[in-house]
Design an enzyme around this catalytic site. Structure first.
Site, PDB file in Angstrom:
ATOM      1  N   SER A 117      55.240  40.823 -35.249  1.00 19.09           N
ATOM      2  CA  SER A 117      54.162  41.054 -36.227  1.00 19.09           C
ATOM      3  C   SER A 117      53.899  39.754 -36.977  1.00 19.09           C
ATOM      4  CB  SER A 117      54.547  42.174 -37.197  1.00 19.09           C
ATOM      5  OG  SER A 117      55.745  41.843 -37.875  1.00 19.09           O
TER       6      SER A 117
ATOM      7  N   ALA B 267      61.633  49.650 -37.108  1.00 23.65           N
ATOM      8  CA  ALA B 267      62.004  48.365 -36.493  1.00 23.65           C
ATOM      9  C   ALA B 267      62.643  48.593 -35.133  1.00 23.65           C
ATOM     10  CB  ALA B 267      62.959  47.610 -37.414  1.00 23.65           C
ATOM     11  N   GLY B 268      62.109  47.901 -34.143  1.00 27.05           N
ATOM     12  CA  GLY B 268      62.654  48.027 -32.787  1.00 27.05           C
ATOM     13  C   GLY B 268      61.751  47.275 -31.833  1.00 27.05           C
ATOM     14  N   LEU B 269      62.305  46.955 -30.681  1.00 19.47           N
ATOM     15  CA  LEU B 269      61.505  46.334 -29.623  1.00 19.47           C
ATOM     16  C   LEU B 269      61.005  47.458 -28.729  1.00 19.47           C
ATOM     17  CD1 LEU B 269      63.902  43.335 -28.866  1.00 19.47           C
ATOM     18  CD2 LEU B 269      61.741  43.275 -30.154  1.00 19.47           C
TER      19      LEU B 269
ATOM     20  N   SER C 171      60.367  58.634 -29.246  1.00 23.13           N
ATOM     21  CA  SER C 171      59.235  58.539 -28.316  1.00 23.13           C
ATOM     22  C   SER C 171      59.281  59.700 -27.333  1.00 23.13           C
ATOM     23  CB  SER C 171      59.366  57.219 -27.552  1.00 23.13           C
ATOM     24  OG  SER C 171      58.523  57.210 -26.440  1.00 23.13           O
TER      25      SER C 171
ATOM     26  N   TYR D 218      64.548  50.576 -22.581  1.00 25.91           N
ATOM     27  CA  TYR D 218      63.859  50.915 -23.833  1.00 25.91           C
ATOM     28  C   TYR D 218      64.018  52.409 -24.130  1.00 25.91           C
ATOM     29  CZ  TYR D 218      60.065  52.524 -26.805  1.00 25.91           C
ATOM     30  OH  TYR D 218      59.349  53.174 -27.788  1.00 25.91           O
TER      31      TYR D 218
ATOM     32  N   LYS E  51      66.167  54.771 -27.237  1.00 28.14           N
ATOM     33  CA  LYS E  51      65.646  55.863 -28.083  1.00 28.14           C
ATOM     34  C   LYS E  51      66.526  57.112 -27.930  1.00 28.14           C
ATOM     35  CE  LYS E  51      62.227  53.699 -29.888  1.00 28.14           C
ATOM     36  NZ  LYS E  51      62.280  53.319 -31.291  1.00 28.14           N
TER      37      LYS E  51
ATOM     38  N   VAL F  90      43.332  50.299 -13.058  1.00 26.28           N
ATOM     39  CA  VAL F  90      43.734  51.705 -13.209  1.00 26.28           C
ATOM     40  C   VAL F  90      44.899  51.946 -12.250  1.00 26.28           C
ATOM     41  CG1 VAL F  90      43.016  54.112 -12.917  1.00 26.28           C
ATOM     42  CG2 VAL F  90      41.415  52.434 -13.884  1.00 26.28           C
TER      43      VAL F  90
ATOM     44  N   ARG G  51      51.854  52.471 -11.067  1.00 24.51           N
ATOM     45  CA  ARG G  51      52.837  51.628 -11.759  1.00 24.51           C
ATOM     46  C   ARG G  51      54.187  52.351 -11.697  1.00 24.51           C
ATOM     47  NH1 ARG G  51      51.794  50.481 -18.119  1.00 24.51           N
ATOM     48  NH2 ARG G  51      52.185  52.717 -18.203  1.00 24.51           N
TER      49      ARG G  51
HETATM   50  P1  NAD Z   1      55.583  47.089 -33.346  1.00 20.63           P
HETATM   51  O1  NAD Z   1      56.256  46.147 -32.436  1.00 20.63           O
HETATM   52  O2  NAD Z   1      54.157  46.830 -33.687  1.00 20.63           O
HETATM   53  O3  NAD Z   1      56.401  47.253 -34.707  1.00 20.63           O
HETATM   54  C1  NAD Z   1      57.807  47.126 -34.756  1.00 20.63           C
HETATM   55  C2  NAD Z   1      58.136  46.184 -35.900  1.00 20.63           C
HETATM   56  O4  NAD Z   1      59.547  46.038 -35.984  1.00 20.63           O
HETATM   57  C3  NAD Z   1      57.553  44.780 -35.706  1.00 20.63           C
HETATM   58  O5  NAD Z   1      56.864  44.391 -36.865  1.00 20.63           O
HETATM   59  C4  NAD Z   1      58.790  43.901 -35.460  1.00 20.63           C
HETATM   60  O6  NAD Z   1      58.596  42.594 -35.944  1.00 20.63           O
HETATM   61  C5  NAD Z   1      59.857  44.671 -36.208  1.00 20.63           C
HETATM   62  N1  NAD Z   1      61.247  44.481 -35.740  1.00 20.63           N
HETATM   63  C6  NAD Z   1      61.730  44.633 -34.480  1.00 20.63           C
HETATM   64  N2  NAD Z   1      63.054  44.405 -34.465  1.00 20.63           N
HETATM   65  C7  NAD Z   1      63.424  44.114 -35.755  1.00 20.63           C
HETATM   66  C8  NAD Z   1      64.659  43.807 -36.386  1.00 20.63           C
HETATM   67  N3  NAD Z   1      65.801  43.722 -35.705  1.00 20.63           N
HETATM   68  N4  NAD Z   1      64.654  43.585 -37.725  1.00 20.63           N
HETATM   69  C9  NAD Z   1      63.510  43.652 -38.446  1.00 20.63           C
HETATM   70  N5  NAD Z   1      62.318  43.949 -37.898  1.00 20.63           N
HETATM   71  C10 NAD Z   1      62.272  44.182 -36.563  1.00 20.63           C
HETATM   72  O7  NAD Z   1      55.723  48.555 -32.699  1.00 20.63           O
HETATM   73  P2  NAD Z   1      55.032  49.909 -33.109  1.00 20.63           P
HETATM   74  O8  NAD Z   1      54.085  50.280 -32.026  1.00 20.63           O
HETATM   75  O9  NAD Z   1      54.554  49.864 -34.506  1.00 20.63           O
HETATM   76  O10 NAD Z   1      56.267  50.893 -32.977  1.00 20.63           O
HETATM   77  C11 NAD Z   1      57.095  51.201 -34.083  1.00 20.63           C
HETATM   78  C12 NAD Z   1      58.268  52.039 -33.606  1.00 20.63           C
HETATM   79  O11 NAD Z   1      57.766  53.199 -32.933  1.00 20.63           O
HETATM   80  C13 NAD Z   1      59.170  51.331 -32.595  1.00 20.63           C
HETATM   81  O12 NAD Z   1      60.508  51.713 -32.842  1.00 20.63           O
HETATM   82  C14 NAD Z   1      58.696  51.880 -31.261  1.00 20.63           C
HETATM   83  O13 NAD Z   1      59.709  51.862 -30.294  1.00 20.63           O
HETATM   84  C15 NAD Z   1      58.339  53.300 -31.627  1.00 20.63           C
HETATM   85  N6  NAD Z   1      57.341  53.887 -30.709  1.00 20.63           N
HETATM   86  C16 NAD Z   1      56.168  53.230 -30.485  1.00 20.63           C
HETATM   87  C17 NAD Z   1      55.246  53.771 -29.592  1.00 20.63           C
HETATM   88  C18 NAD Z   1      53.949  53.056 -29.291  1.00 20.63           C
HETATM   89  O14 NAD Z   1      53.313  53.372 -28.290  1.00 20.63           O
HETATM   90  N7  NAD Z   1      53.490  52.110 -30.105  1.00 20.63           N
HETATM   91  C19 NAD Z   1      55.525  54.977 -28.942  1.00 20.63           C
HETATM   92  C20 NAD Z   1      56.728  55.620 -29.227  1.00 20.63           C
HETATM   93  C21 NAD Z   1      57.630  55.065 -30.121  1.00 20.63           C
HETATM   94  C1  UD1 Z   2      54.292  53.584 -21.977  1.00 18.41           C
HETATM   95  C2  UD1 Z   2      55.743  53.547 -21.586  1.00 18.41           C
HETATM   96  C3  UD1 Z   2      56.531  54.429 -22.546  1.00 18.41           C
HETATM   97  C4  UD1 Z   2      56.311  53.955 -23.989  1.00 18.41           C
HETATM   98  C5  UD1 Z   2      54.813  53.952 -24.285  1.00 18.41           C
HETATM   99  C6  UD1 Z   2      54.513  53.381 -25.633  1.00 18.41           C
HETATM  100  C7  UD1 Z   2      55.899  53.089 -19.182  1.00 18.41           C
HETATM  101  C8  UD1 Z   2      56.210  53.659 -17.832  1.00 18.41           C
HETATM  102  N1  UD1 Z   2      55.914  53.983 -20.213  1.00 18.41           N
HETATM  103  O1  UD1 Z   2      53.837  54.928 -21.897  1.00 18.41           O
HETATM  104  O2  UD1 Z   2      57.898  54.393 -22.240  1.00 18.41           O
HETATM  105  O3  UD1 Z   2      56.960  54.823 -24.909  1.00 18.41           O
HETATM  106  O4  UD1 Z   2      54.129  53.151 -23.306  1.00 18.41           O
HETATM  107  O5  UD1 Z   2      54.742  52.005 -25.697  1.00 18.41           O
HETATM  108  O6  UD1 Z   2      55.648  51.909 -19.331  1.00 18.41           O
HETATM  109  N2  UD1 Z   2      47.365  52.524 -17.433  1.00 18.41           N
HETATM  110  C9  UD1 Z   2      46.451  51.955 -16.559  1.00 18.41           C
HETATM  111  N3  UD1 Z   2      46.177  50.624 -16.702  1.00 18.41           N
HETATM  112  C10 UD1 Z   2      46.761  49.832 -17.672  1.00 18.41           C
HETATM  113  C11 UD1 Z   2      47.697  50.440 -18.555  1.00 18.41           C
HETATM  114  C12 UD1 Z   2      47.991  51.786 -18.401  1.00 18.41           C
HETATM  115  O7  UD1 Z   2      45.905  52.626 -15.686  1.00 18.41           O
HETATM  116  O8  UD1 Z   2      46.482  48.620 -17.728  1.00 18.41           O
HETATM  117  C13 UD1 Z   2      47.639  53.971 -17.317  1.00 18.41           C
HETATM  118  C14 UD1 Z   2      49.085  54.319 -17.018  1.00 18.41           C
HETATM  119  O9  UD1 Z   2      49.324  54.366 -15.653  1.00 18.41           O
HETATM  120  C15 UD1 Z   2      49.194  55.693 -17.714  1.00 18.41           C
HETATM  121  C16 UD1 Z   2      48.212  55.609 -18.888  1.00 18.41           C
HETATM  122  O10 UD1 Z   2      47.322  54.548 -18.563  1.00 18.41           O
HETATM  123  O11 UD1 Z   2      48.738  56.715 -16.843  1.00 18.41           O
HETATM  124  C17 UD1 Z   2      48.882  55.292 -20.206  1.00 18.41           C
HETATM  125  O12 UD1 Z   2      49.708  54.137 -20.053  1.00 18.41           O
HETATM  126  P1  UD1 Z   2      50.399  53.409 -21.295  1.00 18.41           P
HETATM  127  O13 UD1 Z   2      49.399  53.174 -22.367  1.00 18.41           O
HETATM  128  O14 UD1 Z   2      51.155  52.241 -20.787  1.00 18.41           O
HETATM  129  O15 UD1 Z   2      51.397  54.524 -21.868  1.00 18.41           O
HETATM  130  P2  UD1 Z   2      52.567  55.329 -21.115  1.00 18.41           P
HETATM  131  O16 UD1 Z   2      52.735  54.923 -19.722  1.00 18.41           O
HETATM  132  O17 UD1 Z   2      52.336  56.769 -21.371  1.00 18.41           O
END
Ligand code: NAD
Ligand code: UD1
Length: 338
Positions: free
Chosen positions: A36, A81-83, A124, A149, A153, A217, A292
């Protein structure tokens, strides 16, 4: 009485901080900016009129993190916070285990030390692995994750279950997010992926802004309405509101609670592309590519438990999300970089 928001400058964290500040919570953000930018804080101030307290600290750094607990009167924690990159986690599993699990263990240690007992955790839908049915309910089997990843979780969910069973004072809400998309309606904060986006919506918006030629796609031979993958896309502003609902739920001292945060509706890749085109009047060229690895046919939530027990439900739809994602991207073609 402050809410500590780890990862509060990230995509979901920043939207949640806006909602918390607008609802008069005192907020303390801890983030190490690994994914971020500091500019997020200025944007939050512009939207809310308030600058949240911020510490640039790695949540794995126990000593630095302890100083935050010493200085601030923290009562509740939202742990974002997380990757989160699935592909990177396969390349660097150790990094994902040490960062995601390490930061959570350090946080729990400090919460015990400072008698902080309320925690909301970002989980997630990935914990459901390869589902054999949809919609997914919270008591459906979890496990079978196909990447490190997802494993982190799952492991953290187990750690939190044991923590709450051992410590009667602890209250934990595990929130299982489905697919967050969209942005704040101001267009000032949004998703800012580094490099080539892995996820669908940021890829679509980068095609729309001319950064990428076409969308790939991934597969059109799934058992779905049009052969493309079906997911539950939830607007990030609705998702943020789910965290405030969870904080309120924790005041009832429920011990461990688990909620899906989704809309309950599945949308295919091509349906999302069409919704984006119609909402914004922009053509998105696409090419059908092979599947994928690790993708499933369909994944969407039964979100009725969150409504029944917290009164939370998604209010915005994919058209709102397509409009808001584009508004963010077109106003910030380089994300937070000027
Ligand atoms: P993001 O990467 O935008 O935000 C995560 C934030 O955590 C970042 O600002 C990063 O700098 C910070 N961070 C990571 N490791 C850290 C550490 N060790 N110490 C301090 N800061 C740290 O991600 P997001 O999309 O906002 O997701 C937030 C949370 O939700 C994550 O745990 C992610 O795994 C979870 N999540 C996200 C999605 C998604 O699709 N975005 C889906 C399911 C779960
Ligand atoms: C993905 C991760 C999931 C994670 C989530 C949020 C995988 C297999 N799963 O979920 O673990 O929690 O992101 O970060 O990576 N798609 C395309 N073209 C693209 C991108 C995606 O066709 O360029 C399709 C995918 O095949 C899927 C849908 O779009 O059918 C959604 O994909 P995406 O946004 O990556 O989310 P998830 O796969 O659901």
């Amino acid at each position: 009485m402050s809410v500590l928001v780890t990862g509060g400058t990230g995509y979901i964290g920043s939207h949640t901080v806006v909602d918390l500040l607008n609802n008069n919570y005192d907020v303390v953000i801890v983030d190490n900016y690994v994914n971020s930018k500091p500019e997020v804080l200025n944007r939050i101030k512009t939207i809310t009129g308030k600058m949240p307290k911020f510490y640039e600290v790695d949540c794995c750094d126990e000593n630095a993190f302890r100083k935050v607990f010493e200085k601030e009167n923290i009562t509740d924690v939202i742990h974002f916070a997380g990757l989160k990159s699935v592909g990177e986690s396969v390349q660097k599993p150790g990094l994902y285990y040490s960062n995601n699990i390490g930061s959570t263990l350090t946080l729990l240690k400090l919460m015990h030390e400072f008698d902080v007992n309320n925690l909301v955790f970002s989980s997630s839908a990935t914990v459901y692995g390869v589902p054999d049915h949809v919609p997914l309910k919270e008591d459906d089997p979890i496990g079978g994750c196909t990447n490190p990843y997802g494993e982190t979780k799952l492991d953290i969910e187990y750690i939190l279950k044991y923590e709450t069973s051992m410590c009667s004072k602890m209250n934990v809400a595990i929130l299982r997010y489905f697919n967050p998309i969209g942005a704040h309606k101001s267009g000032l904060i949004g998703e800012d992926p580094q490099g080539i986006p892995n996820n669908l919506m940021p890829y679509i918006t980068q095609v729309a802004v001319g950064k990428r030629e076409h969308l790939n796609v991934f597969g059109n031979d799934y058992h779905t309405v049009d052969g493309t993958g079906v997911r539950d896309y939830i607007h990030v502003v609705d998702l943020a509101a789910g965290h405030l609902a969870a904080l309120r739920k924790l005041t009832e001292k429920p011990g461990l609670v688990i909620f899906n945060l989704g809309t309950g509706k599945g949308t295919s890749v091509l349906e999302l592309v069409t919704a984006f085109e119609n909402a914004n009047n922009i053509k998105i060229p696409y090419v059908i590519c092979p599947r994928r690895p690790g993708d499933v046919d369909e994944n969407y939530a039964d979100a009725s438990k969150a409504f029944k027990e917290m009164g939370w439900e998604a209010k915005l739809n994919i058209v709102d999300a397509c409009r808001d994602s584009w508004n963010w991207q077109k106003n910030n073609p380089k994300g937070y970089d000027k």
